[in-house]
Design a protein around this motif. Structure first.
Motif, mmCIF file in Angstrom:
data_model
loop_
_atom_site.group_PDB
_atom_site.id
_atom_site.type_symbol
_atom_site.label_atom_id
_atom_site.label_comp_id
_atom_site.label_asym_id
_atom_site.label_seq_id
_atom_site.Cartn_x
_atom_site.Cartn_y
_atom_site.Cartn_z
ATOM 1 N N ILE A 162 37.754 39.288 40.703
ATOM 2 C CA ILE A 162 39.183 39.320 40.380
ATOM 3 C C ILE A 162 40.018 39.029 41.618
ATOM 4 O O ILE A 162 40.983 38.249 41.585
ATOM 5 C CB ILE A 162 39.550 40.681 39.767
ATOM 6 N N THR A 163 39.660 39.647 42.737
ATOM 7 C CA THR A 163 40.396 39.419 43.981
ATOM 8 C C THR A 163 40.317 37.955 44.388
ATOM 9 O O THR A 163 41.330 37.342 44.757
ATOM 10 C CB THR A 163 39.831 40.309 45.101
ATOM 11 N N SER A 164 39.137 37.372 44.307
ATOM 12 C CA SER A 164 38.970 35.967 44.684
ATOM 13 C C SER A 164 39.792 35.058 43.776
ATOM 14 O O SER A 164 40.419 34.101 44.252
ATOM 15 C CB SER A 164 37.491 35.582 44.606
ATOM 16 N N GLY A 200 44.753 31.418 43.721
ATOM 17 C CA GLY A 200 45.864 30.775 43.025
ATOM 18 C C GLY A 200 45.718 30.708 41.521
ATOM 19 O O GLY A 200 46.511 30.030 40.867
ATOM 20 N N ALA A 201 44.736 31.388 40.927
ATOM 21 C CA ALA A 201 44.583 31.375 39.472
ATOM 22 C C ALA A 201 45.774 32.065 38.806
ATOM 23 O O ALA A 201 46.421 32.933 39.398
ATOM 24 C CB ALA A 201 43.280 32.070 39.063
ATOM 25 N N ALA A 202 46.076 31.663 37.585
ATOM 26 C CA ALA A 202 47.196 32.247 36.858
ATOM 27 C C ALA A 202 46.966 33.740 36.640
ATOM 28 O O ALA A 202 45.853 34.172 36.326
ATOM 29 C CB ALA A 202 47.375 31.542 35.514
ATOM 30 N N VAL A 249 43.735 35.896 34.998
ATOM 31 C CA VAL A 249 42.972 36.876 35.775
ATOM 32 C C VAL A 249 42.974 38.232 35.086
ATOM 33 O O VAL A 249 41.955 38.931 35.041
ATOM 34 C CB VAL A 249 43.548 36.997 37.197
ATOM 35 N N LEU A 250 44.114 38.625 34.511
ATOM 36 C CA LEU A 250 44.187 39.916 33.812
ATOM 37 C C LEU A 250 43.263 39.926 32.591
ATOM 38 O O LEU A 250 42.622 40.937 32.300
ATOM 39 C CB LEU A 250 45.626 40.196 33.395
ATOM 40 N N GLU A 251 43.194 38.817 31.880
ATOM 41 C CA GLU A 251 42.266 38.745 30.747
ATOM 42 C C GLU A 251 40.821 38.862 31.224
ATOM 43 O O GLU A 251 39.991 39.508 30.574
ATOM 44 C CB GLU A 251 42.474 37.433 29.993
ATOM 45 N N GLY A 252 40.522 38.225 32.369
ATOM 46 C CA GLY A 252 39.181 38.351 32.933
ATOM 47 C C GLY A 252 38.870 39.784 33.327
ATOM 48 O O GLY A 252 37.756 40.273 33.107
ATOM 49 N N ALA A 257 42.101 46.023 41.562
ATOM 50 C CA ALA A 257 42.842 45.002 40.828
ATOM 51 C C ALA A 257 44.329 45.061 41.166
ATOM 52 O O ALA A 257 44.985 44.023 41.319
ATOM 53 C CB ALA A 257 42.625 45.186 39.326
ATOM 54 N N ALA A 258 44.876 46.285 41.283
ATOM 55 C CA ALA A 258 46.293 46.430 41.633
ATOM 56 C C ALA A 258 46.571 45.872 43.018
ATOM 57 O O ALA A 258 47.588 45.208 43.252
ATOM 58 C CB ALA A 258 46.694 47.901 41.562
#
Length: 576
Positions: free
Chosen positions: A212-214, A219-221, A225-228, A354-355
């Motif tokens: 998630i951090t990567s 630059g991912a949307a 990322v939240l869905e992942g 994640a935060a």
């Protein structure tokens, strides 16, 4: 006495010898049986100790127990936090028969007796025990019973239940001793499997946090990322559904993501606050709460029907008290076991990571935005200090050279060149205003950027890109109501050009000066049809009249084909 006769009484010693030989054979068989049982016990202990996957360990324990004590049926019951059976693994009953019997036992009757009193229990007849209250329909008859507790360190993990010793015999003290020995080995194997499972879970949580951090920092949307993140959390915990509530700065719910069974009812939720939701309970519970039955939880009062059919749930906040990003919720269908402590122990750390990644991504975007704005300022300075000055100097040179030109056509061309340079300077100045006018995130886009977007949208219908010229402080001097009308006028005028003019060029000019907003749309098309205006222009005239202005449409003039539309309104609209 003849030689063929035997002495009287000679058969007695032989009888005693046969009895001794038979007794010796029995003892030998007993020793052999004991040896075989010890070997079987040793093999069973080694077998359950080799496996590290907890479900396989539990299944192996029951199967080994059934073989060791020669029972027809066996089961292992796992005790939950509520002192009832959280899991029940039977052996010897087919899947079809289990389906006909119905729900698995929860820990009443004889099974509950071992939960209440965790000591070995051996019965010759189940029905004679005071705690027995019979079997459900389709359940096979059972008489003899042997049960022993399984302890992991000092805690009782569950119980082994064996019934119906083959041959109609009863379980004896040796069976009890063998099963108790297996229970000790089972406790060690279960603890090892638990430790292995905890390590494996931590590795999966760490891997998910890293991914998630990567993704965020690359630059991912953010939505992707939240869905992942939601998908990974649901997969690791074995949840049936995952929900992520997005929190606003004032504590409102500004949207939601959901994946899994029944997710449609939880998507896109917008509420003025978290009151009456599971998110509110998580915020009040220091970041992490577990719920045994979310569908019946009294704290969920806002649209509780969304949780129908779900039972165990867990919720965790994502962020800090200073900056909360949202609340992550995971739920399992009703009837499934509750979330174990080991399953969700790493969830707060995962949410915190994640935060942090979300905050770092925001900081990175802010830095990139500042860098972009600095580039805009630099380009604006260069345009002002270099391009405009050079163009102005070139125009002055042409004007001074014009009086030395005697030929009328050459003089006219010089005049046109000077006019074109003046128009170019105005366009560059307008561009400079746009570069230096930094929009504030969250506010409505300024009129300049909206006009540029309108040009891009009109290009598809026109078949070419129209030119755009802007003069004056149109973003600051034009009120929002007038700006909305102006944008609609430009869009409708260009639509008319695309439909009727058959033009190959079009130019839009917008100017805010002397308290008036002037919009001019010119094209090189076929011109106005004979017989008056097109009906589509009536709306534009009415818009201008409503704002205290006027609209004029005429041929382009100067011997050039096409139409010129001019729309003028005061910057301060009249009172309605």
């Amino acid at each position: 006495m003849s030689t063929g006769e035997q002495p009287t009484g000679s058969g007695v010693p032989r009888l005693r010898l046969d009895e001794l030989l038979d007794e010796l054979q029995v003892r030998i068989d007993e020793v052999r049986g004991t040896r075989d049982r010890l070997n079987g016990l040793l093999e069973a202990v080694m077998s359950v100790g080799r496996e590290l996957d907890l479900p396989q360990v539990l299944r192996g324990i029951v199967e080994a127990a059934v073989v060791l004590v020669d029972a027809e049926y066996g089961a292992l019951g796992v005790i939950g936090n509520d002192r009832k059976l959280a899991e029940f693994l039977p052996v010897g009953i087919s899947d079809d028969l289990r389906a006909r019997i119905g729900d698995l036992p929860s820990g009443h009757g004889i099974l509950g007796e071992l939960i209440r009193h965790p000591e070995p229990l051996r019965l010759s007849e189940l029905s004679e025990h005071p705690a027995s209250y019979g079997f459900p329909d389709h359940h096979p008859p059972m008489h003899s019973f042997l049960g022993v507790p399984i302890r992991v360190r000092e805690d009782v993990f569950g119980n082994l239940y064996l019934t119906e010793k083959r041959g109609g015999a009863e379980f004896d003290a040796e069976d009890e001793a063998v099963l108790s020995t297996l229970a000790v080995a089972a406790g060690i194997a279960i603890e090892n499997a638990r430790l292995f499972e905890e390590v494996r879970l931590r590795e999966r949580w760490l891997e998910a946090s890293s991914d998630i951090t990567s993704a965020l920092l690359s630059g991912a949307a953010e939505g992707e990322v939240l869905e992942g993140m939601l998908e990974r959390a649901k997969d690791i915990t074995g949840a049936d559904m995952g929900v992520f509530y997005l929190l606003g700065s004032a504590g409102e719910l500004r949207g939601s993501l959901a994946l899994g069974e029944g997710a449609e009812a939880h998507r896109g939720i917008v509420l003025p606050s978290t009151r009456g939701t599971l998110a509110e309970a998580a915020l009040a519970g220091n970041g992490l709460i577990t719920v045994p039955d979310v569908a019946a939880d009294e704290r969920v009062t806002v649209q509780p029907e969304r949780w129908t059919g779900f039972g165990p749930a867990v919720a965790v906040t994502v962020g800090t008290k200073e900056r909360l990003s949202g609340v992550l919720m995971l739920a399992r269908r009703h009837g499934r076991p509750a979330f174990a402590t080991t399953e969700v122990a790493a969830l707060p750390g995962f949410a915190g990571q994640a935060a942090l990644a979300l905050e770092l991504a925001d900081r990175r975007r802010d830095t990139e935005q500042m860098s972009l704005l600095e580039d805009h300022d630099r380009i604006a300075r260069d345009l002002h200090d270099l391009a405009i000055q050079r163009l102005f100097a070139t125009g002055m040179t042409l004007q001074s050279a014009q009086r030395f030109v005697d030929h009328p056509q050459a003089s006219e061309r010089l005049a046109r060149a000077v006019d074109d340079l003046d128009a170019t300077i105005k366009i560059i100045r307008s561009t400079i205003f746009g570069l230096r006018d930094h929009e504030v995130p969250g506010q409505v886009s300024k009129l300049r950027s909206r006009l540029v977007q309108a040009m891009d949208e009109a290009a598809a219908a026109l078949g070419f890109a129209p030119a755009l010229r802007m003069e004056g402080l149109i973003d600051t001097d034009v009120p929002s109501a007038v700006a909305d009308e102006a944008l609609a006028v430009v869009g409708e005028a260009l639509t008319n050009v695309a439909r009727h003019a058959e033009a190959t060029q079009a130019e839009v000019s917008i100017s805010a000066a002397a308290g008036t907003l002037t919009i001019t749309v010119a094209d090189n098309g076929v011109g106005l049809p004979e017989g008056g205006r097109r009906g589509g222009l009536r709306n534009l005239a009415e818009r201008a009249k409503r704002l205290g202005g006027r609209m004029d449409v005429a041929a382009r003039g100067d011997g050039e084909p096409g139409t010129r539309l001019q729309w003028k309104v005061p910057l301060v609209p009249p009172p309605q």
